[in-house]
Design a protein around this motif. Structure first.
Motif, short mmCIF file in Angstrom:
data_model
loop_
_atom_site.label_atom_id
_atom_site.label_comp_id
_atom_site.label_asym_id
_atom_site.label_seq_id
_atom_site.Cartn_x
_atom_site.Cartn_y
_atom_site.Cartn_z
N ASP A 1 0.84 -1.21 0.00
CA ASP A 1 0.00 0.00 0.00
C ASP A 1 0.87 1.26 0.00
O ASP A 1 0.54 2.26 -0.64
N GLY A 2 1.97 1.20 0.72
CA GLY A 2 2.87 2.35 0.76
C GLY A 2 3.47 2.62 -0.60
O GLY A 2 3.55 3.79 -1.05
N ARG A 3 3.87 1.56 -1.32
CA ARG A 3 4.44 1.72 -2.65
C ARG A 3 3.41 2.28 -3.62
O ARG A 3 3.72 3.15 -4.44
N GLU A 4 2.19 1.79 -3.52
CA GLU A 4 1.13 2.29 -4.42
C GLU A 4 0.90 3.78 -4.18
O GLU A 4 0.74 4.55 -5.14
N LEU A 5 0.86 4.19 -2.91
CA LEU A 5 0.65 5.60 -2.59
C LEU A 5 1.81 6.44 -3.11
O LEU A 5 1.61 7.54 -3.66
N PHE A 6 3.01 5.94 -2.95
CA PHE A 6 4.21 6.64 -3.42
C PHE A 6 4.15 6.88 -4.92
O PHE A 6 4.37 8.00 -5.41
N GLY B 1 0.52 11.86 -9.76
CA GLY B 1 -0.42 12.96 -9.56
C GLY B 1 0.23 14.32 -9.63
O GLY B 1 -0.41 15.32 -9.99
N SER B 2 1.51 14.40 -9.28
CA SER B 2 2.21 15.69 -9.33
C SER B 2 2.94 15.89 -10.64
O SER B 2 3.71 16.83 -10.80
N ARG B 3 2.69 14.96 -11.60
CA ARG B 3 3.31 15.01 -12.92
C ARG B 3 4.84 14.94 -12.83
O ARG B 3 5.55 15.45 -13.68
N GLY B 4 5.33 14.33 -11.74
CA GLY B 4 6.76 14.08 -11.61
C GLY B 4 7.60 15.29 -11.32
O GLY B 4 8.83 15.23 -11.44
N VAL B 5 6.99 16.40 -10.88
CA VAL B 5 7.77 17.62 -10.68
C VAL B 5 8.08 17.88 -9.21
O VAL B 5 8.74 18.85 -8.89
N HIS B 6 7.58 17.03 -8.33
CA HIS B 6 7.88 17.18 -6.91
C HIS B 6 8.74 16.03 -6.42
O HIS B 6 8.69 14.92 -6.96
N ALA B 7 9.53 16.28 -5.38
CA ALA B 7 10.37 15.25 -4.76
C ALA B 7 9.55 14.50 -3.72
O ALA B 7 8.94 15.12 -2.84
N PHE B 8 9.54 13.18 -3.82
CA PHE B 8 8.85 12.34 -2.85
C PHE B 8 9.80 11.24 -2.40
O PHE B 8 10.74 10.87 -3.10
N ARG B 9 9.52 10.71 -1.23
CA ARG B 9 10.22 9.51 -0.81
C ARG B 9 9.27 8.67 0.02
O ARG B 9 8.39 9.19 0.72
N ARG C 1 -2.81 15.21 -5.21
CA ARG C 1 -2.98 13.77 -5.34
C ARG C 1 -3.99 13.49 -6.43
O ARG C 1 -4.97 14.21 -6.61
N GLY C 2 -3.78 12.38 -7.17
CA GLY C 2 -4.71 12.00 -8.21
C GLY C 2 -5.81 11.13 -7.69
O GLY C 2 -5.78 10.69 -6.58
#
Length: 217
Positions: A166-171, A177-185, A216-217
């Motif tokens: 579930d964590g991987r799916e959310l990640f 959802g951010s179109r790849g322009v934000h940093a996430f971990r 978020r999408g």
């Protein structure tokens, strides 16, 4: 070899050397190790203010060096006269020189070690919050996403999940959802903190500014 008096088990002498053996297992003045080819006692660095724990294995190892053997020495078994020299049925194999100036067994080293081993055997298990200290506790796990803020801080982004899937799916959803322009971990939290995945956005093209908040999408 001179008679060895074992130091208190909680003392700094019980800090292991780099060779894993403690100070009483070395010649005096940080000399050669009796048990291996180490040439000098080099105590490992311990945490400030933390006393080295009694190492039961080390105690057993030291005791094994002090065995009863037949030897010669003063106050012999053959003559009751105080100070008489002659045969002694049991002298220590390590303390003194068994074939000339034997130290009657059990020597002071054996007596101190045996006393400490009896104390350890009789000591109850430490209790923490009503549970035995050595009882295995089930770890609690959670997975959650963090995003990097404008000032460089990582901040938790949304609710935690109970499974890695579930964590991987959310990640992955947040990245999409951010179109790849934000940093996430993706963070897996137990009793320790570990980053399991991280996304760095591609460099902005044509000087375009990145949105300040990720949706978020």
């Amino acid at each position: 070899m001179t008679s060895q008096i074992l130091p208190p088990p909680q003392g700094p002498e019980y800090t292991p050397c780099a060779c894993s053996h403690i100070e009483p297992e070395h010649e005096p003045n940080a000399g050669d190790c009796y048990s291996c080819d180490c040439t000098a006692y080099r105590p490992a660095v311990s945490s400030v203010g933390q006393a080295p724990a009694t190492d039961r294995t080390a105690l057993d190892r030291i005791r094994a060096m002090h065995q009863p053997v037949e030897g010669l020495g003063y106050d012999s078994d053959e003559d009751d006269t105080p100070g008489s020299y002659g045969r002694i049925a049991q002298v220590c194999s390590t303390c003194g020189t068994a074939d000339e100036y034997g130290v009657r067994w059990p020597c002071s080293t054996v007596r101190v070690i045996d006393e400490e081993l009896r104390r350890l055997a009789a000591a109850p298990a430490a209790v923490v919050s009503g549970r035995a200290a050595d009882e295995t506790q089930a770890a609690e796990h959670e997975w959650f996403v963090e995003t990097r803020m404008l000032d460089g801080r990582w901040s938790k982004y949304g609710a935690s999940r109970d499974t890695a899937e579930d964590g991987r799916e959310l990640f992955e959803r947040d990245i999409s959802g951010s179109r790849g322009v934000h940093a996430f971990r993706l963070v897996h939290a137990t009793t320790t903190f570990a980053v399991e995945a991280e996304h760095e956005p591609a460099p902005a093209v044509g000087g375009a500014q990145q949105p300040q908040e990720a949706g978020r999408g």
